[in-house]
Scaffold this motif. Structure first.
Motif, PDB file in Angstrom:
ATOM      1  N   GLY A 234       0.768  -1.161   0.049  1.00 16.44           N
ATOM      2  CA  GLY A 234      -0.151  -0.051  -0.068  1.00 16.44           C
ATOM      3  C   GLY A 234       0.875   1.352  -0.009  1.00 16.44           C
ATOM      4  N   ARG A 235       0.219   2.273  -0.207  1.00 16.92           N
ATOM      5  CA  ARG A 235       0.999   3.507  -0.279  1.00 16.92           C
ATOM      6  C   ARG A 235       1.357   3.846   1.167  1.00 16.92           C
ATOM      7  NH1 ARG A 235      -2.746   7.585   1.493  1.00 16.92           N
ATOM      8  NH2 ARG A 235      -4.730   7.198   1.160  1.00 16.92           N
ATOM      9  N   ARG A 286       5.604   4.756  -3.146  1.00 18.54           N
ATOM     10  CA  ARG A 286       5.601   5.836  -3.616  1.00 18.54           C
ATOM     11  C   ARG A 286       6.591   6.500  -4.180  1.00 18.54           C
ATOM     12  NH1 ARG A 286       5.651  10.141   1.593  1.00 18.54           N
ATOM     13  NH2 ARG A 286       7.672   9.550   2.665  1.00 18.54           N
ATOM     14  N   GLU A 287       6.835   7.779  -4.899  1.00 19.77           N
ATOM     15  CA  GLU A 287       7.984   8.266  -5.250  1.00 19.77           C
ATOM     16  C   GLU A 287       8.950   8.485  -4.173  1.00 19.77           C
ATOM     17  OE1 GLU A 287      10.290   8.919  -8.338  1.00 19.77           O
ATOM     18  OE2 GLU A 287       8.283   8.472  -8.653  1.00 19.77           O
ATOM     19  N   ALA A 288      10.165   7.965  -4.030  1.00 17.56           N
ATOM     20  CA  ALA A 288      10.940   8.168  -2.895  1.00 17.56           C
ATOM     21  C   ALA A 288      11.581   9.536  -2.701  1.00 17.56           C
ATOM     22  CB  ALA A 288      12.122   7.120  -3.076  1.00 17.56           C
ATOM     23  N   LYS A 320      -9.883   7.299  -3.050  1.00 17.05           N
ATOM     24  CA  LYS A 320      -8.564   6.588  -3.523  1.00 17.05           C
ATOM     25  C   LYS A 320      -7.832   7.633  -4.040  1.00 17.05           C
ATOM     26  CE  LYS A 320     -11.255   3.493  -5.550  1.00 17.05           C
ATOM     27  NZ  LYS A 320     -11.647   2.192  -6.261  1.00 17.05           N
ATOM     28  N   THR A 321      -6.431   7.601  -3.802  1.00 19.13           N
ATOM     29  CA  THR A 321      -5.762   8.307  -4.473  1.00 19.13           C
ATOM     30  C   THR A 321      -4.899   7.902  -6.049  1.00 19.13           C
ATOM     31  OG1 THR A 321      -3.755   7.594  -3.337  1.00 19.13           O
ATOM     32  CG2 THR A 321      -4.758   9.299  -2.375  1.00 19.13           C
ATOM     33  N   ALA A 322      -4.247   8.611  -6.454  1.00 19.64           N
ATOM     34  CA  ALA A 322      -3.511   8.227  -7.726  1.00 19.64           C
ATOM     35  C   ALA A 322      -2.730   7.114  -7.326  1.00 19.64           C
ATOM     36  CB  ALA A 322      -2.849   9.478  -8.329  1.00 19.64           C
ATOM     37  N   GLU A 323      -1.920   7.120  -6.245  1.00 15.02           N
ATOM     38  CA  GLU A 323      -1.163   5.933  -6.037  1.00 15.02           C
ATOM     39  C   GLU A 323      -1.854   4.693  -5.684  1.00 15.02           C
ATOM     40  OE1 GLU A 323       0.713   7.979  -2.549  1.00 15.02           O
ATOM     41  OE2 GLU A 323       2.289   8.588  -3.641  1.00 15.02           O
ATOM     42  N   ASP A 324      -2.986   4.882  -5.065  1.00 15.48           N
ATOM     43  CA  ASP A 324      -3.879   3.620  -4.566  1.00 15.48           C
ATOM     44  C   ASP A 324      -4.506   3.073  -6.047  1.00 15.48           C
ATOM     45  OD1 ASP A 324      -3.926   3.994  -1.846  1.00 15.48           O
ATOM     46  OD2 ASP A 324      -5.458   5.331  -2.032  1.00 15.48           O
TER      47      ASP A 324
END
Length: 447
Positions: A234-235, A286-288, A320-324
């Motif tokens: 998950g994010r 996610r983007e680190a 929900k987010t874009a990452e989800d």
């Protein structure tokens, strides 16, 4: 085959002429069991015990361990006469007081009397070399010891009882018959060739079918030995570590309100409804923002690839987010359970299993879902679960399949011999001494 087996392992059998000893139970409890096995066992027992136990095999006798006139311990002892023992040799078990000093003192007495400390797996190796069990049964001894769930234990006990051996021997018999027929055709082409070639397709088909079944069952049943790999994905900050802690029933992962707390993969084991499960908590995907987090995200993706089941955790209290959405798309082809955590704060996500790590709501339903996904793996506890065995079966199947393509009888016989060799590495009838040493070196001392 028996002659070749004895010839190959004669150096190890000669090495086993030492009389060895080791604790075969945990030290520090009320009682510790110390095993002694080898040709000097009877002599050592008569020398160190103040009562004779060797004239009453199989009977537990109250006695004392002595060093000269000094009493080292008041204990119970039982003597097993060869070949009616675990190792097939004369064996002695001393049931001593379990304190470290007592166990050490008793071992000192055994050493002074001519015993040698046992290597890891020494007793089970001797049982194998004495023909008390085959190699697959010997390996099952450690599986019994390491079993972490009811189904794991049942599977290991089945294999210890010979379930794997019987199925392998049935295939070996089929291939031996086929090879014998081909070899007869080579020696007596005018008399045996037609019958040998007429029966060969049927025999090879039967062998291939059983090998394929064993491989498929083994791959499904791997979870019985190694555990169902469940990756929590998950994010950041959706409650992955909280879910790990809730399922384990203890705080194993650090949980804070700050996103990105988990930087590495945590691998924890538990039993769910009798099923061994490996829970793998991962860093939020996610983007680190830095190098350490990038490594954690990369490891999370690796865990995702190798998982049997993915627990995709969403924050149920928000949209929900874009990452989800990216993770939902990425895991679409995996066996997965979509979980909406924080349902105690309200629910804004449809089509997910609602849980709350804070209140415990939905956790039992989640456990039931995980156990249900493992169910196909539990259909046969007699299935092969050892990766080494599965690899040998794959190679045996390849050899049999190759034999089908051959027209030269010598080539067919060679392929069948290769298949029989692969099967022999499972039961131990045709395996290198180096492999034997490597297998038993992974055992506990005293087993």
């Amino acid at each position: 085959m028996t002659y070749l087996f004895i010839e190959r392992f004669l150096p190890m059998m000669n090495a086993s002429f030492d009389t060895v000893f080791a604790p075969s139970s945990a030290i520090g409890g009320a009682i510790a069991v110390i095993r002694v096995s080898g040709p000097l066992t009877r002599e050592i027992a008569d020398r160190i015990l103040d009562r004779t136990v060797t004239n009453r095999p199989g009977r537990l006798v109250h006695t004392r361990v002595k060093r000269g006139a000094q009493t080292v311990d008041d204990c119970m002892a039982v003597f097993f006469q060869s070949p009616k023992s675990y190792t097939g040799e004369d064996m002695l078990e001393l049931h001593c007081h379990g304190g470290m000093q007592t166990v050490r003192a008793v071992q000192d007495v055994l050493s002074e009397a001519g015993g040698v400390p046992a290597a890891p797996g020494e007793f089970t190796k001797r049982a194998f070399l004495a023909g008390k069990m085959d190699l697959s049964q010997a390996e099952a001894v450690m599986d019994v010891i390491n079993a972490q769930a009811d189904s794991s234990l049942l599977s290991a006990l089945e294999q210890l009882g010979g379930s794997v051996s019987r199925r392998i021997r049935a295939v070996e018999d089929t291939l031996l018959d086929a090879r014998s027929a081909i070899e007869a055709a080579i020696d007596y082409p005018d008399e045996a060739e037609a019958d040998a070639y007429a029966a060969l397709p049927r025999v090879l088909d039967a062998a291939k079918a059983e090998l394929s079944t064993l491989i498929e069952e083994g791959r499904r049943a791997r979870v019985l030995r190694d555990g169902l790999r469940v990756a929590i994905i998950g994010r950041p900050n959706v409650g992955k570590s909280s879910l790990l802690n809730a399922l384990l029933g203890e705080d194993r992962a650090i949980v804070t309100a700050a996103a990105g707390t988990t930087r590495d993969v945590l691998d924890e084991r538990l039993s769910i409804a009798g099923v061994p499960v490996r829970l793998i908590d991962t860093a939020g995907v996610r983007e680190a923002s830095d190098e350490a987090e990038r490594i954690g995200v990369d490891r999370a993706k690796q865990a995702l690839e190798s998982a049997d089941v993915v627990l995709l955790v969403l924050d149920g209290s928000m949209d929900k987010t874009a990452e989800d959405e990216a993770l939902l798309s990425e895991t679409a082809g995996k066996t997965r359970i979509i979980v909406a955590n924080k349902c105690d704060l309200g629910t804004r996500i449809d089509g997910a299993l609602l849980i709350s790590c804070k209140t415990g709501e939905g956790l039992e339903n989640l456990k039931a879902r995980i156990a249900a996904l493992a169910e196909p793996s539990l259909q046969s506890t007699a299935a092969i679960t050892n990766e080494r065995h599965i690899d040998a079966l794959v190679r045996a199947l390849e050899a049999v399949t190759h034999a089908e393509t051959q027209t030269d009888p010598d080539c067919i016989a060679t392929d069948l011999s290769d298949a029989l060799h692969r099967l022999g590495t499972i039961t131990g009838t045709d395996v290198d001494a180096e492999v034997i040493d490597r297998i038993f070196s992974n055992f506990c001392v005293g087993k």
